[in-house]
Write an enzyme that holds these catalytic residues in place. Structure first.
Site, PDB file in Angstrom:
ATOM      1  N   ARG A  21       0.836  -1.205   0.000  1.00  0.00           N
ATOM      2  CA  ARG A  21       0.000   0.000   0.000  1.00  0.00           C
ATOM      3  C   ARG A  21       0.871   1.256   0.000  1.00  0.00           C
ATOM      4  O   ARG A  21       0.569   2.223  -0.696  1.00  0.00           O
ATOM      5  CB  ARG A  21      -0.946   0.009   1.206  1.00  0.00           C
ATOM      6  CG  ARG A  21      -2.016  -1.075   1.141  1.00  0.00           C
ATOM      7  CD  ARG A  21      -2.861  -1.095   2.388  1.00  0.00           C
ATOM      8  NE  ARG A  21      -2.009  -1.329   3.551  1.00  0.00           N
ATOM      9  CZ  ARG A  21      -2.324  -1.004   4.798  1.00  0.00           C
ATOM     10  NH1 ARG A  21      -3.471  -0.412   5.065  1.00  0.00           N
ATOM     11  NH2 ARG A  21      -1.504  -1.267   5.791  1.00  0.00           N
ATOM     12  N   ASN A  40      -6.038  -2.811   2.434  1.00  0.00           N
ATOM     13  CA  ASN A  40      -5.942  -4.265   2.602  1.00  0.00           C
ATOM     14  C   ASN A  40      -7.339  -4.837   2.792  1.00  0.00           C
ATOM     15  O   ASN A  40      -8.118  -4.321   3.601  1.00  0.00           O
ATOM     16  CB  ASN A  40      -5.099  -4.625   3.829  1.00  0.00           C
ATOM     17  CG  ASN A  40      -3.617  -4.514   3.591  1.00  0.00           C
ATOM     18  OD1 ASN A  40      -3.152  -4.447   2.458  1.00  0.00           O
ATOM     19  ND2 ASN A  40      -2.854  -4.492   4.667  1.00  0.00           N
TER      20      ASN A  40
END
Length: 93
Positions: A21, A40
């Site tokens: 990320r 996520n």
């Protein structure tokens, strides 16, 4: 024409707990003009939502598929839509 679009991508593979990320956010900022987030998911995927110029969103998608990403990407599924707005920048969620 480089109109604004919304890209939603789901990235499969070993993409959690590897900084995926963070690197996705860094790439979006490097491309410039993109807002959205990387998140996520409970099933092990990462969801990426990016809004901005179509060329920038396509560049981010190409990077998700073939770029020097952390972890291992086994596949990416994407959908394209019109932007909805509401994102001040590109965030990690």
């Amino acid at each position: 024409m480089n109109e604004d679009v919304r890209l939603t991508a789901w990235v499969r593979g070993r993409v959690q707990r590897v900084g995926f990320r963070w690197f996705t956010r860094a790439k979006a900022l490097e491309i410039g003009g993109l807002s959205g987030f990387a998140l996520n998911l409970d099933d092990g995927r990462v969801q990426v939502v990016a809004e901005g110029p179509s060329e920038g969103c396509q560049g981010l998608l190409d990077w998700l598929r073939d770029g020097d990403t952390p972890g291992r990407v086994d596949g990416v599924t994407e959908i394209w839509d019109t932007p909805r707005g509401g994102y001040a920048d590109f965030a990690i969620r």
